[in-house]
Design a protein around this motif. Sequence first.
Motif, PDB file in Angstrom:
ATOM      1  N   GLN A   1      -0.860   4.447 -13.085  1.00 13.81           N
ATOM      2  CA  GLN A   1      -0.491   5.774 -12.567  1.00 13.81           C
ATOM      3  C   GLN A   1      -1.688   6.722 -12.628  1.00 13.81           C
ATOM      4  OE1 GLN A   1       3.151   6.861 -14.706  1.00 13.81           O
ATOM      5  NE2 GLN A   1       4.357   6.072 -12.991  1.00 13.81           N
ATOM      6  N   ALA A   2      -2.492   6.597 -13.687  1.00 16.11           N
ATOM      7  CA  ALA A   2      -3.694   7.438 -13.802  1.00 16.11           C
ATOM      8  C   ALA A   2      -4.626   7.190 -12.620  1.00 16.11           C
ATOM      9  CB  ALA A   2      -4.420   7.132 -15.111  1.00 16.11           C
ATOM     10  N   THR A   3      -4.770   5.942 -12.246  1.00 14.25           N
ATOM     11  CA  THR A   3      -5.656   5.599 -11.135  1.00 14.25           C
ATOM     12  C   THR A   3      -5.112   6.157  -9.817  1.00 14.25           C
ATOM     13  OG1 THR A   3      -6.390   3.659 -12.343  1.00 14.25           O
ATOM     14  CG2 THR A   3      -6.761   3.635  -9.969  1.00 14.25           C
TER      15      THR A   3
ATOM     16  N   ASP B   1      -5.869   7.557  -0.085  1.00 15.93           N
ATOM     17  CA  ASP B   1      -4.441   7.233  -0.001  1.00 15.93           C
ATOM     18  C   ASP B   1      -4.069   6.354  -1.182  1.00 15.93           C
ATOM     19  OD1 ASP B   1      -3.745   8.553   2.215  1.00 15.93           O
ATOM     20  OD2 ASP B   1      -4.073   6.857   3.585  1.00 15.93           O
ATOM     21  N   ALA B   2      -3.049   6.723  -1.895  1.00 14.52           N
ATOM     22  CA  ALA B   2      -2.621   5.873  -3.007  1.00 14.52           C
ATOM     23  C   ALA B   2      -1.155   6.150  -3.286  1.00 14.52           C
ATOM     24  CB  ALA B   2      -3.444   6.182  -4.266  1.00 14.52           C
ATOM     25  N   ALA B   3      -0.450   5.111  -3.654  1.00 11.94           N
ATOM     26  CA  ALA B   3       0.956   5.263  -4.063  1.00 11.94           C
ATOM     27  C   ALA B   3       1.197   4.278  -5.196  1.00 11.94           C
ATOM     28  CB  ALA B   3       1.886   4.964  -2.896  1.00 11.94           C
ATOM     29  N   TYR B   4       2.027   4.672  -6.133  1.00  9.09           N
ATOM     30  CA  TYR B   4       2.248   3.822  -7.298  1.00  9.09           C
ATOM     31  C   TYR B   4       3.259   2.725  -6.970  1.00  9.09           C
ATOM     32  CZ  TYR B   4       3.178   2.141 -11.956  1.00  9.09           C
ATOM     33  OH  TYR B   4       3.300   1.325 -13.049  1.00  9.09           O
ATOM     34  N   ASP B   5       2.793   1.493  -6.960  1.00  6.71           N
ATOM     35  CA  ASP B   5       3.712   0.369  -6.743  1.00  6.71           C
ATOM     36  C   ASP B   5       3.220  -0.868  -7.496  1.00  6.71           C
ATOM     37  OD1 ASP B   5       1.512  -0.307  -5.305  1.00  6.71           O
ATOM     38  OD2 ASP B   5       2.532  -0.574  -3.387  1.00  6.71           O
TER      39      ASP B   5
ATOM     40  N   TYR C   1       9.807  -2.240  -8.627  1.00 10.20           N
ATOM     41  CA  TYR C   1      10.253  -3.470  -9.289  1.00 10.20           C
ATOM     42  C   TYR C   1      11.572  -3.285 -10.029  1.00 10.20           C
ATOM     43  CZ  TYR C   1       5.983  -5.426  -7.687  1.00 10.20           C
ATOM     44  OH  TYR C   1       5.000  -5.874  -6.853  1.00 10.20           O
ATOM     45  N   ALA C   2      12.179  -2.112  -9.815  1.00  7.62           N
ATOM     46  CA  ALA C   2      13.529  -1.868 -10.349  1.00  7.62           C
ATOM     47  C   ALA C   2      14.408  -1.412  -9.192  1.00  7.62           C
ATOM     48  CB  ALA C   2      13.488  -0.821 -11.453  1.00  7.62           C
TER      49      ALA C   2
END
Length: 412
Positions: free
Chosen positions: A305-307, A317-321, A288-289
Amino acid sequence: MVQAYDVVIVGAGHGGAQAGIALRQNKFEGTIAIIGDEPDYPYERPPLSKEYLARDKTFDRILIRQPAFWGERGIDMLLGRKVTDVDPAAHHVTLEDGAKVFYGRMIWATGGAPRKLVCSGHDLAGVHTVRTRADADRMMGELDGVTRAVVIGGGYIGLEAAAVLAKFGKQVVLLEALDRVLARVAGEPLSRFYETEHRAHGVEVRLGARVDCIEGDANDKVMGVRLHDGELLECQMVIVGIGIIPAVEPLMAAGAEGGNGVKVDAQCRTSLPDIFAIGDCALHSNAYAEGAVIRVESVQNANDQATVVAKTITGADAAYDAVPWFWSNQYDLRLQTVGLSIDFDDVVQRGDPAGRSFSLTYLKGGRVIALDCVNATKDYVQGRALVTAMAVPDRERLADTAIPLKEVMLPL
Ligand SMILES: Cc1cc2nc3c(=O)[nH]c(=O)nc-3n(C[C@H](O)[C@H](O)[C@H](O)COP(=O)(O)OP(=O)(O)OC[C@H]3O[C@@H](n4cnc5c(N)ncnc54)[C@H](O)[C@@H]3O)c2cc1C
């Protein structure tokens, strides 16, 4: 005794607590310890400048979980213990008392320390920052003897603290070095609105104010703030809210990449093996930046981010977005923010600030990047979709309060 855990979480704040909770929610069965340098079980930090400081909520009501929860989930809490060293090769951390704790994986969630003034008098009694329960308790313990307070810094924490002190009937002077409050995080209409509100509540808001030093009495107790032009603002309390410095020294000393924070990838992995970092201290590329590498200081960011880390550790599978969101309470005003308004080139106002319910939509190249909504929860809820879709709305429709925001969207 050698202590060893499959996962060691350093920092018992928002991110650290959520990492422990999310690991168990994701069926992680290994051993977990959370090491925190504060003596308390994890608690919510936002109320420290809001309901807790205002004595509207007791400490018990701001605990993230009741103390028994952690033991029930098989999470060891090593509280009042500070990590001073990290040895990534040996996979252990060293605590202030010399004890070593070994880890399989480590999650660094240490937040940051309040930035201090560098002028003389910054450490006098009566000069406060607001980051921990202990900070808030110290301030609250002194309030009875305070008739006049000076708040240095017109960011959210300074403004919220000023609102609480004004509510307690204190005379408050708020000093902001720039030409408007909230200059780093919001557009001018929002800044002007909050300046007007604070003034209406008796707070003396001074813009472009430059502090020379803090002056004390013979007992090293604050007695005033001296400005560059020589004026002395007499007071019995000073609150400094000028940002934080991410608490990453042990990781940097161990060779992690970073600077103003520790660099992480989309799964919040640092450059050191088996070490993740989350929350206020994590420098990440934020969708978002426009992918810029930034730190975001919000409960949402720490929790999400913790999750992501908990899922990654448990093999999902996880990515921070995640969509950034934030709130601030001042007087009877509830601000809700979604998205990041960094580098906006246009702002559309919806509703009239004089009516104390309005929203601002921030655009960049015609696309919606963020909203600030004051007492306008409907706009916040509906505006979220505009941010996630990076919608390109019609400006006039956006400003028209007769048209709900959910109907403003023109898909690309
Ligand atoms: C007064 C105040 C008001 C706020 N209001 C809002 C708001 O309205 N909305 C919002 O979204 N956000 C708000 N925030 C920001 C929000 O609280 C933070 O973004 C969030 O707490 C970040 O979580 P974190 O886990 O990264 O850090 P923290 O919650 O700060 O937790 C870090 C913990 O790690 C500990 N620690 C540090 N170094 C070490 C070490 N070496 N060893 C062991 N422990 C260590 C720290 O003492 C702390 O307990 C506010 C913050 C403050 C201070």
